[in-house]
Design a protein around this motif. Structure first.
Motif, PDB file in Angstrom:
ATOM      1  N   UNK A  82      -1.320  -2.362   5.148  1.00 49.71           N
ATOM      2  CA  UNK A  82      -0.399  -2.207   6.288  1.00 49.71           C
ATOM      3  C   UNK A  82       0.860  -1.451   5.861  1.00 49.71           C
ATOM      4  N   UNK A  83       1.432  -1.831   4.709  1.00 49.99           N
ATOM      5  CA  UNK A  83       2.647  -1.159   4.232  1.00 49.99           C
ATOM      6  C   UNK A  83       2.331   0.239   3.715  1.00 49.99           C
ATOM      7  N   UNK A  84       1.144   0.433   3.111  1.00 48.87           N
ATOM      8  CA  UNK A  84       0.778   1.749   2.588  1.00 48.87           C
ATOM      9  C   UNK A  84       0.652   2.769   3.711  1.00 48.87           C
ATOM     10  N   UNK A  85       0.060   2.356   4.844  1.00 52.28           N
ATOM     11  CA  UNK A  85      -0.129   3.284   5.958  1.00 52.28           C
ATOM     12  C   UNK A  85       1.177   3.652   6.648  1.00 52.28           C
ATOM     13  N   UNK A  86       2.260   2.937   6.352  1.00 50.39           N
ATOM     14  CA  UNK A  86       3.561   3.248   6.964  1.00 50.39           C
ATOM     15  C   UNK A  86       4.429   4.141   6.090  1.00 50.39           C
ATOM     16  N   UNK A  87       3.981   4.449   4.864  1.00 50.45           N
ATOM     17  CA  UNK A  87       4.799   5.279   3.979  1.00 50.45           C
ATOM     18  C   UNK A  87       4.924   6.693   4.544  1.00 50.45           C
ATOM     19  N   UNK A  88       6.116   7.291   4.485  1.00 50.23           N
ATOM     20  CA  UNK A  88       6.325   8.627   5.071  1.00 50.23           C
ATOM     21  C   UNK A  88       5.415   9.690   4.463  1.00 50.23           C
ATOM     22  N   UNK A  89       5.162   9.606   3.144  1.00 51.08           N
ATOM     23  CA  UNK A  89       4.351  10.647   2.509  1.00 51.08           C
ATOM     24  C   UNK A  89       2.917  10.630   3.044  1.00 51.08           C
ATOM     25  N   UNK A 110       1.871   9.410   5.953  1.00 52.52           N
ATOM     26  CA  UNK A 110       1.861   9.812   7.355  1.00 52.52           C
ATOM     27  C   UNK A 110       2.052  11.320   7.495  1.00 52.52           C
ATOM     28  N   UNK A 111       2.878  11.924   6.641  1.00 50.64           N
ATOM     29  CA  UNK A 111       3.052  13.378   6.670  1.00 50.64           C
ATOM     30  C   UNK A 111       1.753  14.075   6.276  1.00 50.64           C
ATOM     31  N   UNK A 112       1.056  13.506   5.303  1.00 50.39           N
ATOM     32  CA  UNK A 112      -0.222  14.070   4.875  1.00 50.39           C
ATOM     33  C   UNK A 112      -1.239  14.030   6.018  1.00 50.39           C
ATOM     34  N   UNK A 113      -1.291  12.912   6.751  1.00 50.70           N
ATOM     35  CA  UNK A 113      -2.225  12.797   7.870  1.00 50.70           C
ATOM     36  C   UNK A 113      -1.874  13.780   8.991  1.00 50.70           C
ATOM     37  N   UNK A 159     -12.671  14.928  11.568  1.00 49.14           N
ATOM     38  CA  UNK A 159     -11.983  14.646  12.822  1.00 49.14           C
ATOM     39  C   UNK A 159     -10.586  15.248  12.751  1.00 49.14           C
ATOM     40  N   UNK A 160      -9.951  15.353  13.910  1.00 46.78           N
ATOM     41  CA  UNK A 160      -8.612  15.943  13.974  1.00 46.78           C
ATOM     42  C   UNK A 160      -7.592  14.949  14.513  1.00 46.78           C
ATOM     43  N   UNK A 161      -7.923  13.669  14.436  1.00 44.13           N
ATOM     44  CA  UNK A 161      -7.006  12.630  14.969  1.00 44.13           C
ATOM     45  C   UNK A 161      -6.811  11.515  13.955  1.00 44.13           C
ATOM     46  N   UNK A 162      -6.662  11.883  12.687  1.00 41.99           N
ATOM     47  CA  UNK A 162      -6.520  10.861  11.651  1.00 41.99           C
ATOM     48  C   UNK A 162      -5.240  10.046  11.825  1.00 41.99           C
ATOM     49  N   UNK A 163      -4.155  10.672  12.333  1.00 41.48           N
ATOM     50  CA  UNK A 163      -2.902   9.946  12.533  1.00 41.48           C
ATOM     51  C   UNK A 163      -3.077   8.881  13.608  1.00 41.48           C
ATOM     52  N   UNK A 164      -3.811   9.199  14.688  1.00 40.66           N
ATOM     53  CA  UNK A 164      -4.061   8.226  15.742  1.00 40.66           C
ATOM     54  C   UNK A 164      -4.915   7.080  15.220  1.00 40.66           C
ATOM     55  N   UNK A 165      -5.884   7.399  14.362  1.00 34.37           N
ATOM     56  CA  UNK A 165      -6.727   6.365  13.770  1.00 34.37           C
ATOM     57  C   UNK A 165      -5.876   5.433  12.907  1.00 34.37           C
ATOM     58  N   UNK A 166      -4.930   6.022  12.151  1.00 39.12           N
ATOM     59  CA  UNK A 166      -4.061   5.215  11.302  1.00 39.12           C
ATOM     60  C   UNK A 166      -3.212   4.258  12.137  1.00 39.12           C
ATOM     61  N   UNK A 167      -2.708   4.735  13.278  1.00 39.40           N
ATOM     62  CA  UNK A 167      -1.909   3.869  14.148  1.00 39.40           C
ATOM     63  C   UNK A 167      -2.760   2.730  14.723  1.00 39.40           C
ATOM     64  N   UNK A 168      -4.008   3.040  15.068  1.00 36.37           N
ATOM     65  CA  UNK A 168      -4.890   1.994  15.574  1.00 36.37           C
ATOM     66  C   UNK A 168      -5.206   0.965  14.494  1.00 36.37           C
ATOM     67  N   UNK A 169      -5.356   1.423  13.257  1.00 34.08           N
ATOM     68  CA  UNK A 169      -5.591   0.510  12.136  1.00 34.08           C
ATOM     69  C   UNK A 169      -4.374  -0.403  11.940  1.00 34.08           C
ATOM     70  N   UNK A 170      -3.170   0.186  12.061  1.00 36.06           N
ATOM     71  CA  UNK A 170      -1.948  -0.619  11.939  1.00 36.06           C
ATOM     72  C   UNK A 170      -1.909  -1.720  13.000  1.00 36.06           C
TER      73      UNK A 170
END
Length: 582
Positions: free
Chosen positions: A102-109, A111-114, A74-85
C-alpha cells in the motif's frame, strides 16, 4: 524551409538523425544566402546535445509496439494501481505485506513511472498539429442527417433560440446521454427539421412538443456548428454543501435534465462550460447521463439574494418577534430575558479567507486523501455542550494511551490543590499567554471567569509528529482554525437524539449535568432542549464541514462508532479538500 515543414508534418515517429543532419545542412546553406539571424538560432538549436538526446530517446520510444517483445499490455496501469490501493486500504491493519505494498504504490517515483508508461503506451508523445484547412465553397451549406432511437431514456440535449439569428440551435449536450454517445450532435448545431417537420420560426417549446409526440426513430436534419465537435470531461470532484431538487427549481432550463443531490454528496463535475449550469453526475455513476446543477456562481447569487430578502423582511417587522427563517436553528431569541449559560466561552479565532469564502456554502473541490505512513489525521469532536464529547474523548484515549493522545490545555488561572502542572493544565502568566495569542500560537482560546484558556498549535503538531492520533473536543468555532491543509483533521459531529429520547437516555444512565459545577444533579428539561437546539444550529452553520457524525443516545454504542470512525480515518482513502492533497 521545405525540409523543416516536411519534418513537422511527418512527425517524430519517422524522424531520424539523417533527416536532422540534412535539415542542418539546408539551414547553413539558407543562412549563407540570406544572412538571417533566426536561421542561425534554429541551427544552434538543432545541433544542441539536448535536442539530439531527446530525438534519440523519442526514436527508441516510437519503436515500442512494433517489436512484440516490448509491446505494452495495457495503457491504464495508473488506474489499476489506484484500484489496487482501494482494495488494499481496508486490509493494511491486518497484513504487514498489504501495508508495505500500500505504501509502495503511493511513492511519487513509482507513480511517475506508471504515468510515463501509460503515456508511451497511448503514444501521447506524438505532436498534435492542426489539420490543413480545405477550401470549401462558401455558398454551399453542409447538412447532416442524424437518427436516434427513442426509448425510456431522455435525448440528453437541450435547445435554445439563437439571440442573433433567431434559429433553433443545440444549447448543450449532456455527457453520457444518447446524443453524446452518438457522437453526431454537438453544441451549436442548427436544427432544420425534426422527423420531416421544418422548425423554422418555431420556439424551443414547439420543438420539444414534436419530440414528445414522436415514437421510435427520431430523425434530425442539422447544420453543423463551426466549433469543436468533441467534449472532454472535466476531472473535478466537489462535495455539495446544500440539498438540490431540480423539480423544485423554477429556473432550470430543463427539469428532466436536472441532477438531484443532497448535502455531503460527492459530485463529478464533467463540464463547466456554462457559467450558470454545470453538468455533473454522482461519483461512482460512471455509466449514467450527466445532469444539470446550478453553478457555484449561480448558487452563491441565490443565497445572497435570499439573505437580502430575509433581512428586508426582518427590517419591516421591527418590534415583533424575529422570523424563524431569519436565524439559524437554535439561535438565541433576542427577546429572551434568560441569561447566558455558565460554561459559555466565546472563542477568538484568526481570519481565514478560504474559510470565510466557503461560509456561503455551495461546493468544495475535493480529492481522495490517502493515509500517510506514520502520520495520522487529528480527530476533532464537535458538538453541543453536555452532549458527551469529552467522555468519548476520554474513553478513546484510555483505550490505547500510546496511540491516542490529547493536548494539555493552557490557562492563566491559579493552580488548585491536587493539580499537577502539565497534567491537567499548563499554567502560564497572563501577559505571556496574551503575547502568544497575538503571535498566533493558539489554535483556539477564550476567557472564562476572568481567566484565559486555550490550546496551542505546537502541542497538536507535536502529538502528530510523534506518530500518535491527536484527539480534540473544542468549541465549534474552532473549526475555523483547525480545518487547515497542515492538520488535515477528521471532523466528527457528536449530536444528541430527539428530545424525548435524549431525556430518557440521560435519566436511564443517571447522567450528571455539566452546566452546574457546584451541585451534582441531573439535566433539566431546559438544558436538554438547549442541547438539541444548539446541535441543530451547529449542523446548520458547519454541517458541510463534518466528515461523519455520531448520535450519542447510548454512550456504549456511540463509543463503538467512534472507534470505527477512528480506524476508518487511519486506513481508508477519504474525500478531503483538494488543497490538502496538492
Amino acid at each position: 524551409m521545405f525540409a523543416f515543414n516536411l519534418f513537422m508534418r511527418r512527425g517524430w515517429g519517422e524522424f531520424s538523425f539523417v533527416v536532422l543532419s540534412r535539415l542542418v545542412s539546408s539551414l547553413k546553406e539558407a543562412e549563407s544566402l540570406s544572412g538571417e539571424q533566426d536561421l542561425g538560432f534554429l541551427q544552434t538549436l538543432l545541433e544542441s546535445k539536448e535536442l539530439n538526446a531527446l530525438v534519440n530517446v523519442h526514436s527508441k520510444v516510437a519503436k515500442i509496439g512494433k517489436d512484440d517483445r516490448v509491446a505494452p499490455l495495457l495503457s491504464s496501469s495508473m488506474q489499476v494501481a489506484l484500484e489496487v490501493l482501494e482494495q488494499l486500504a481496508p486490509r493494511c491493519h491486518i497484513s504487514p505485506l498489504c501495508k508495505e505494498v500500500f505504501h509502495l504504490l503511493q511513492t511519487p517515483h513509482l507513480q511517475s513511472l506508471l504515468c510515463a508508461h501509460d503515456s508511451i503506451a497511448k503514444k501521447d508523445f506524438y505532436p498534435h498539429l492542426p489539420e490543413i484547412p480545405m477550401e470549401v465553397d462558401e455558398d454551399e451549406e453542409t447538412i447532416k442527417i442524424v437518427q436516434l432511437v427513442k426509448n425510456n431514456e431522455a435525448l440528453g440535449a437541450t435547445i435554445k433560440t439563437d439571440d442573433e439569428t433567431g434559429k433553433i440551435v443545440i444549447a448543450r449536450v449532456m455527457h453520457g446521454g444518447a446524443a453524446d454517445r452518438s457522437g453526431l450532435i454537438h453544441v451549436g448545431d442548427e436544427v432544420i427539421e425534426v422527423n420531416g417537420i421544418n422548425v423554422e420560426g418555431k420556439t424551443p417549446g414547439d420543438v420539444l412538443q414534436i419530440l414528445q409526440n414522436s415514437e421510435g426513430t427520431i430523425t434530425f436534419k442539422l447544420v453543423p456548428s463551426d466549433g469543436k465537435a468533441g467534449q472532454r470531461e472535466s476531472k473535478v470532484r466537489v462535495r455539495a454543501h446544500f440539498d438540490y431538487d431540480p423539480d423544485c427549481d423554477p429556473y432550470i432550463p430543463c427539469k428532466e435534465a436536472g441532477q438531484a443531490f443532497q448535502r455531503g454528496d460527492i459530485l463529478h463535475i464533467v463540464s463547466q462550460d456554462d457559467a450558470f449550469w454545470w453538468q455533473a453526475r454522482k461519483e461512482g455513476d460512471r455509466n449514467s447521463r450527466a445532469g444539470l446543477i446550478p453553478s457555484r456562481n449561480l448558487q452563491e447569487r441565490r443565497i445572497i439574494h435570499e439573505r437580502k430578502q430575509i433581512e428586508s423582511n426582518s427590517e419591516s417587522k421591527k418590534g415583533s418577534c424575529a422570523s424563524i427563517c431569519s436565524t439559524p436553528p437554535g439561535s438565541p431569541n433576542p427577546n429572551s430575558c434568560r441569561g447566558p449559560k455558565t460554561k459559555k466561552i466565546m472563542y477568538d479565532v484568526a481570519e481565514n479567507d478560504d474559510f470565510d469564502r466557503e461560509m456561503i456554502a455551495t461546493y468544495e473541490e475535493v480529492a481522495k486523501l490517502y493515509p500517510r505512513p506514520g502520520i495520522f489525521r487529528p480527530i476533532i469532536l464537535i458538538g453541543a455542550p453536555g452532549v458527551g464529547r469529552n467522555e468519548l474523548k476520554r474513553r478513546l484515549a484510555a483505550r490505547d494511551p500510546e496511540k491516542y493522545r490529547t493536548p494539555v490545555p493552557y490557562t492563566t488561572r491559579p493552580i488548585r490543590t491536587g493539580e499537577v502542572p502539565g497534567r491537567e493544565y499548563i499554567f502560564i502568566p497572563r501577559d505571556k499567554m496574551e503575547a502568544d495569542i497575538q503571535a498566533g500560537k493558539f489554535i483556539e482560546h477564550g476567557e472564562y471567569k476572568g481567566h484565559l484558556y486555550g490550546t496551542s498549535a505546537e502541542s497538536v503538531r507535536s502529538i502528530v509528529n510523534v506518530g500518535c492520533v491527536c484527539i480534540l473536543s473544542p468549541h465549534y468555532q474552532a473549526i475555523k482554525a483547525l480545518r487547515t491543509p497542515q492538520l488535515k483533521p477528521f471532523i466528527i459531529h457528536v449530536k444528541p437524539p430527539a428530545f424525548e429520547q435524549l431525556k430518557a437516555s440521560r435519566e436511564a444512565a443517571h447522567a450528571r449535568s455539566t452546566f452546574d459545577e457546584t451541585n451534582s444533579r441531573g439535566f433539566t428539561d431546559e438544558e436538554l432542549m438547549d442541547m438539541v437546539k444548539s446541535a441543530e444550529r451547529i449542523n446548520f452553520l458547519y454541517g458541510h464541514f463534518f466528515d461523519d457524525e455520531i448520535e450519542n443516545s447510548d454512550l456504549g454504542k456511540a463509543f463503538e462508532r467512534l472507534v470505527q470512525l477512528a480506524q476508518k480515518s487511519e486506513c481508508e482513502p477519504l474525500w478531503a479538500p483538494a488543497t490538502w492533497v496538492q
